[in-house]
Write a protein that holds these residues in place. Structure first.
Motif, PDB file in Angstrom:
ATOM      1  N   GLU A  50      38.079  63.901  42.164  1.00 19.56           N
ATOM      2  CA  GLU A  50      36.803  64.550  41.832  1.00 19.56           C
ATOM      3  C   GLU A  50      36.089  63.793  40.712  1.00 19.56           C
ATOM      4  OE1 GLU A  50      35.608  68.660  39.691  1.00 19.56           O
ATOM      5  OE2 GLU A  50      36.852  68.875  41.482  1.00 19.56           O
ATOM      6  N   THR A  51      36.841  63.389  39.696  1.00 22.52           N
ATOM      7  CA  THR A  51      36.254  62.622  38.593  1.00 22.52           C
ATOM      8  C   THR A  51      35.741  61.276  39.086  1.00 22.52           C
ATOM      9  OG1 THR A  51      37.772  63.680  37.034  1.00 22.52           O
ATOM     10  CG2 THR A  51      36.702  61.656  36.308  1.00 22.52           C
ATOM     11  N   LYS A  52      36.519  60.608  39.938  1.00 21.30           N
ATOM     12  CA  LYS A  52      36.087  59.318  40.482  1.00 21.30           C
ATOM     13  C   LYS A  52      34.798  59.476  41.287  1.00 21.30           C
ATOM     14  CE  LYS A  52      40.750  57.449  40.842  1.00 21.30           C
ATOM     15  NZ  LYS A  52      41.801  57.025  41.781  1.00 21.30           N
ATOM     16  N   ASN A  53      34.712  60.535  42.081  1.00 20.84           N
ATOM     17  CA  ASN A  53      33.488  60.780  42.859  1.00 20.84           C
ATOM     18  C   ASN A  53      32.299  61.058  41.955  1.00 20.84           C
ATOM     19  OD1 ASN A  53      34.731  60.393  45.324  1.00 20.84           O
ATOM     20  ND2 ASN A  53      35.287  62.544  45.540  1.00 20.84           N
ATOM     21  N   GLU A  54      32.516  61.793  40.862  1.00 23.86           N
ATOM     22  CA  GLU A  54      31.425  62.054  39.902  1.00 23.86           C
ATOM     23  C   GLU A  54      30.944  60.742  39.284  1.00 23.86           C
ATOM     24  OE1 GLU A  54      32.657  64.925  37.009  1.00 23.86           O
ATOM     25  OE2 GLU A  54      33.013  66.461  38.529  1.00 23.86           O
ATOM     26  N   TRP A  55      31.883  59.872  38.923  1.00 22.69           N
ATOM     27  CA  TRP A  55      31.506  58.575  38.356  1.00 22.69           C
ATOM     28  C   TRP A  55      30.687  57.771  39.350  1.00 22.69           C
ATOM     29  CZ3 TRP A  55      36.988  56.992  36.283  1.00 22.69           C
ATOM     30  CH2 TRP A  55      37.221  57.633  35.065  1.00 22.69           C
ATOM     31  N   GLU A  56      31.126  57.735  40.604  1.00 20.87           N
ATOM     32  CA  GLU A  56      30.427  56.952  41.622  1.00 20.87           C
ATOM     33  C   GLU A  56      29.037  57.497  41.910  1.00 20.87           C
ATOM     34  OE1 GLU A  56      32.889  56.556  45.109  1.00 20.87           O
ATOM     35  OE2 GLU A  56      34.634  56.114  43.862  1.00 20.87           O
ATOM     36  N   ASN A  57      28.853  58.803  41.782  1.00 16.42           N
ATOM     37  CA  ASN A  57      27.565  59.421  42.081  1.00 16.42           C
ATOM     38  C   ASN A  57      26.637  59.498  40.865  1.00 16.42           C
ATOM     39  OD1 ASN A  57      28.220  59.859  44.784  1.00 16.42           O
ATOM     40  ND2 ASN A  57      29.270  61.754  44.297  1.00 16.42           N
ATOM     41  N   ASP A  58      27.137  59.148  39.688  1.00 17.04           N
ATOM     42  CA  ASP A  58      26.334  59.203  38.472  1.00 17.04           C
ATOM     43  C   ASP A  58      25.417  57.978  38.404  1.00 17.04           C
ATOM     44  OD1 ASP A  58      25.253  59.536  35.978  1.00 17.04           O
ATOM     45  OD2 ASP A  58      27.156  59.412  34.893  1.00 17.04           O
ATOM     46  N   PRO A  59      24.095  58.167  38.417  1.00 11.38           N
ATOM     47  CA  PRO A  59      23.187  57.007  38.395  1.00 11.38           C
ATOM     48  C   PRO A  59      23.272  56.189  37.112  1.00 11.38           C
ATOM     49  CG  PRO A  59      21.944  59.071  38.422  1.00 11.38           C
ATOM     50  CD  PRO A  59      23.385  59.423  38.513  1.00 11.38           C
ATOM     51  N   ARG A  91      39.442  50.972  38.028  1.00 10.57           N
ATOM     52  CA  ARG A  91      39.550  50.302  39.326  1.00 10.57           C
ATOM     53  C   ARG A  91      38.657  49.070  39.334  1.00 10.57           C
ATOM     54  NH1 ARG A  91      37.527  54.909  43.132  1.00 10.57           N
ATOM     55  NH2 ARG A  91      36.031  54.988  41.437  1.00 10.57           N
ATOM     56  N   SER A  92      39.192  47.957  39.834  1.00  8.67           N
ATOM     57  CA  SER A  92      38.380  46.744  39.977  1.00  8.67           C
ATOM     58  C   SER A  92      37.478  46.861  41.192  1.00  8.67           C
ATOM     59  CB  SER A  92      39.265  45.511  40.127  1.00  8.67           C
ATOM     60  OG  SER A  92      39.987  45.274  38.957  1.00  8.67           O
ATOM     61  N   TYR A  93      38.046  47.427  42.260  1.00  8.78           N
ATOM     62  CA  TYR A  93      37.317  47.602  43.514  1.00  8.78           C
ATOM     63  C   TYR A  93      37.543  49.014  44.017  1.00  8.78           C
ATOM     64  CZ  TYR A  93      37.362  42.520  43.597  1.00  8.78           C
ATOM     65  OH  TYR A  93      37.206  41.198  43.276  1.00  8.78           O
ATOM     66  N   PHE A  94      36.577  49.539  44.749  1.00  5.28           N
ATOM     67  CA  PHE A  94      36.743  50.826  45.406  1.00  5.28           C
ATOM     68  C   PHE A  94      35.878  50.816  46.657  1.00  5.28           C
ATOM     69  CE2 PHE A  94      33.366  51.226  42.336  1.00  5.28           C
ATOM     70  CZ  PHE A  94      32.378  51.928  42.992  1.00  5.28           C
ATOM     71  N   PRO A  95      36.286  51.586  47.683  1.00  2.00           N
ATOM     72  CA  PRO A  95      35.553  51.535  48.952  1.00  2.00           C
ATOM     73  C   PRO A  95      34.163  52.150  48.841  1.00  2.00           C
ATOM     74  CG  PRO A  95      37.342  53.116  49.055  1.00  2.00           C
ATOM     75  CD  PRO A  95      37.446  52.441  47.735  1.00  2.00           C
ATOM     76  N   LYS A  96      33.247  51.611  49.629  1.00  2.00           N
ATOM     77  CA  LYS A  96      31.905  52.182  49.684  1.00  2.00           C
ATOM     78  C   LYS A  96      31.966  53.539  50.373  1.00  2.00           C
ATOM     79  CE  LYS A  96      29.353  47.890  49.545  1.00  2.00           C
ATOM     80  NZ  LYS A  96      28.238  47.137  50.055  1.00  2.00           N
ATOM     81  N   ALA A 108      32.463  46.602  43.530  1.00  2.00           N
ATOM     82  CA  ALA A 108      33.213  46.047  42.403  1.00  2.00           C
ATOM     83  C   ALA A 108      32.750  46.720  41.123  1.00  2.00           C
ATOM     84  CB  ALA A 108      32.981  44.549  42.304  1.00  2.00           C
ATOM     85  N   ASN A 109      33.674  46.934  40.208  1.00  2.00           N
ATOM     86  CA  ASN A 109      33.353  47.494  38.904  1.00  2.00           C
ATOM     87  C   ASN A 109      33.156  46.334  37.935  1.00  2.00           C
ATOM     88  OD1 ASN A 109      33.095  48.931  36.570  1.00  2.00           O
ATOM     89  ND2 ASN A 109      35.095  49.891  36.641  1.00  2.00           N
ATOM     90  N   TYR A 110      31.928  46.060  37.579  1.00  2.00           N
ATOM     91  CA  TYR A 110      31.607  44.920  36.719  1.00  2.00           C
ATOM     92  C   TYR A 110      32.048  45.123  35.278  1.00  2.00           C
ATOM     93  CZ  TYR A 110      29.019  42.966  40.589  1.00  2.00           C
ATOM     94  OH  TYR A 110      28.686  42.429  41.798  1.00  2.00           O
ATOM     95  N   ALA A 111      32.484  46.319  34.911  1.00  2.00           N
ATOM     96  CA  ALA A 111      32.973  46.576  33.561  1.00  2.00           C
ATOM     97  C   ALA A 111      34.452  46.236  33.426  1.00  2.00           C
ATOM     98  CB  ALA A 111      32.750  48.040  33.188  1.00  2.00           C
ATOM     99  N   ASP A 112      35.139  45.990  34.521  1.00  2.00           N
ATOM    100  CA  ASP A 112      36.566  45.691  34.486  1.00  2.00           C
ATOM    101  C   ASP A 112      36.776  44.223  34.129  1.00  2.00           C
ATOM    102  OD1 ASP A 112      39.296  45.914  34.783  1.00  2.00           O
ATOM    103  OD2 ASP A 112      39.232  45.563  36.938  1.00  2.00           O
ATOM    104  N   PRO A 113      37.516  43.935  33.049  1.00  2.00           N
ATOM    105  CA  PRO A 113      37.725  42.539  32.647  1.00  2.00           C
ATOM    106  C   PRO A 113      38.453  41.720  33.718  1.00  2.00           C
ATOM    107  CG  PRO A 113      38.592  44.039  30.979  1.00  2.00           C
ATOM    108  CD  PRO A 113      38.108  44.874  32.114  1.00  2.00           C
ATOM    109  N   ASN A 114      39.321  42.353  34.495  1.00  2.00           N
ATOM    110  CA  ASN A 114      40.019  41.626  35.564  1.00  2.00           C
ATOM    111  C   ASN A 114      39.029  41.106  36.595  1.00  2.00           C
ATOM    112  OD1 ASN A 114      42.532  42.148  34.430  1.00  2.00           O
ATOM    113  ND2 ASN A 114      42.711  44.088  35.516  1.00  2.00           N
ATOM    114  N   TYR A 115      38.015  41.878  36.898  1.00  7.63           N
ATOM    115  CA  TYR A 115      37.026  41.442  37.878  1.00  7.63           C
ATOM    116  C   TYR A 115      36.257  40.227  37.360  1.00  7.63           C
ATOM    117  CZ  TYR A 115      33.098  41.272  40.988  1.00  7.63           C
ATOM    118  OH  TYR A 115      32.155  40.827  41.869  1.00  7.63           O
ATOM    119  N   ILE A 116      35.919  40.223  36.084  1.00  7.01           N
ATOM    120  CA  ILE A 116      35.182  39.103  35.494  1.00  7.01           C
ATOM    121  C   ILE A 116      36.022  37.823  35.593  1.00  7.01           C
ATOM    122  CG2 ILE A 116      34.105  38.223  33.380  1.00  7.01           C
ATOM    123  CD1 ILE A 116      32.678  40.632  34.724  1.00  7.01           C
ATOM    124  N   VAL A 117      37.323  37.921  35.329  1.00 10.51           N
ATOM    125  CA  VAL A 117      38.205  36.759  35.427  1.00 10.51           C
ATOM    126  C   VAL A 117      38.251  36.258  36.862  1.00 10.51           C
ATOM    127  CG1 VAL A 117      40.609  36.000  35.228  1.00 10.51           C
ATOM    128  CG2 VAL A 117      39.588  37.380  33.421  1.00 10.51           C
TER     129      VAL A 117
END
Length: 75
Positions: free
Chosen positions: A10-19, A35-40, A49-58
């Motif tokens: 539920e929290t993850k869905n709220e984050w994804e839906n928050d503009p 999460r670095s990645y999550f399904p559309k 992709a979550n651009y705030a995740d340092p692993n994704y930037i690397v």
């Protein structure tokens, strides 16, 4: 089994839906989401992709470096 530190679905869905977590409506940036990645929403369309995740930037920097080296030395 869920990790106690992992947020609920539920929290993850709220984050994804928050503009506020979307830059220009297309780039997901949420430092609270680990999460670095999550399904559309429509899973067949791929992943976000979550651009705030340092692993994704690397990962992105390594990919760009490989592409640049390939272009430079492929001749």
């Amino acid at each position: 089994m869920r990790n106690d530190n992992e947020p609920s679905e539920e929290t993850k869905n709220e984050w994804e839906n928050d503009p506020d977590n979307w830059i220009w409506g297309m780039f997901y940036y949420n430092p609270k989401d680990k999460r670095s990645y999550f399904p559309k929403r429509i899973k067949e369309f791929g992943w976000h992709a979550n651009y705030a995740d340092p692993n994704y930037i690397v990962i992105v920097l390594l990919l760009v470096a490989v592409i640049v080296l390939f272009i430079k030395y492929a001749r």
